[in-house]
Design a protein around this motif. Structure first.
Motif, PDB file in Angstrom:
ATOM      1  N   ILE A   1       1.079  -1.581  -0.165  1.00 55.60           N
ATOM      2  CA  ILE A   1       0.094   0.038   0.216  1.00 55.60           C
ATOM      3  C   ILE A   1       1.173   1.009   0.064  1.00 55.60           C
ATOM      4  N   ARG A   2       0.053   2.327  -0.828  1.00 50.46           N
ATOM      5  CA  ARG A   2       0.879   3.871  -0.079  1.00 50.46           C
ATOM      6  C   ARG A   2       1.071   4.261   0.555  1.00 50.46           C
ATOM      7  N   ASP A   3       2.525   4.862   1.482  1.00 54.06           N
ATOM      8  CA  ASP A   3       2.484   4.918   2.611  1.00 54.06           C
ATOM      9  C   ASP A   3       3.272   6.677   2.451  1.00 54.06           C
TER      10      ASP A   3
ATOM     11  N   THR B   1      -2.582  -7.969   6.483  1.00 53.01           N
ATOM     12  CA  THR B   1      -4.187  -7.829   6.361  1.00 53.01           C
ATOM     13  C   THR B   1      -4.571  -6.635   5.758  1.00 53.01           C
ATOM     14  N   CYS B   2      -5.909  -7.395   5.022  1.00 52.49           N
ATOM     15  CA  CYS B   2      -6.068  -6.686   3.647  1.00 52.49           C
ATOM     16  C   CYS B   2      -6.966  -5.152   3.844  1.00 52.49           C
ATOM     17  N   PRO B   3      -6.100  -4.394   2.935  1.00 55.05           N
ATOM     18  CA  PRO B   3      -6.291  -3.548   3.647  1.00 55.05           C
ATOM     19  C   PRO B   3      -7.708  -2.519   2.682  1.00 55.05           C
ATOM     20  N   LYS B   4      -8.261  -1.476   3.996  1.00 53.41           N
ATOM     21  CA  LYS B   4      -9.640  -0.968   2.546  1.00 53.41           C
ATOM     22  C   LYS B   4      -9.078   0.174   1.653  1.00 53.41           C
TER      23      LYS B   4
END
Length: 225
Positions: A158-160, A169-172
């Motif tokens: 994911i982008r941070d 864990t599956c992110p929103k």
């Protein structure tokens, strides 16, 4: 582009269904690169190609893509084959002037017979000019270029802020799903992240939980408007 053969060597990798097929192919490609010679891939099945189930068809598709990526000389599929495997391997070896064959030590189904002395004795009599490489497949994913890794686990990138990080864990938020292979012996999330994009497999390095080279990920998660 096919390989222009400048040596007398030719390598054949024999694969059967399972997660170790890619390892064997990449091992063969590494050896072929060192020897500067053509690489062939062979898989054999008793059923016709159009009768393969989804899992088998998925492996065939992945290996086909990998063969194109590595520019192997030929990916040979011998389907609807009723002859003993050693006969098929011998025939393919002779047809393509193979000098080295790579097989998995503990592959399943019909490939189990390749580790038996009787199989090797018969095959050596039929193709005595071939050298065999028996590769163990009962160990964590290993590649000399990357080190040794634990069993892969599902992960997401994911982008941070200005970088990209790996989470489990599956992110929103928007993310890229794949498999993370952690380096053995490290307390940090160091390893490699493999994922599929545009019908091709890709691999990126993860250091302390963050993507080392974010250019490809940025192009996927932040496409040009």
């Amino acid at each position: 582009m096919k390989h222009v053969k400048i040596t007398d060597e030719s390598i054949l990798v024999c694969v059967y269904y399972g997660l170790n097929g890619e390892r064997l192919i990449r091992r063969g490609h590494k050896l072929a690169t060192l020897l500067d010679c053509p690489l062939y891939i062979l898989t054999v099945d008793t059923k016709p190609l159009d009768a393969f189930d989804a899992e088998k068809s998925g492996y065939i598709e992945k290996w086909t893509q990998l063969a194109e990526e590595l520019e192997v000389e030929k990916f040979i599929i011998r389907d609807n084959e009723k002859r003993p495997i050693q006969k098929v391997i011998s025939e393919v070896a002779k047809e393509n002037n193979i000098t080295q064959i790579i097989v998995g030590q503990s592959a399943q189904s019909r490939w189990e017979e390749i580790t038996k002395g009787s199989f090797l004795n018969v095959l050596l009599k039929e193709v005595p000019f071939v050298d065999f490489h028996i590769v163990s497949v009962n160990r964590p994913i290993e590649d000399e270029a990357y080190g040794t890794y634990e069993k892969g686990v599902r992960a997401y990138v994911i982008r941070d802020i200005e970088n990209y990080k790996i989470v489990f864990t599956c992110p929103k938020s928007e993310s890229l799903e794949g498999i993370f292979f952690k380096e053995i012996g490290t307390d940090f999330d160091n390893g490699i992240f493999k994922f599929s994009f545009a019908n091709k497999m890709h691999e990126i390095t993860i250091k302390e939980g963050f993507v080392s080279n974010p250019h490809l990920i940025h192009a996927i998660l932040s496409p040009a408007q």
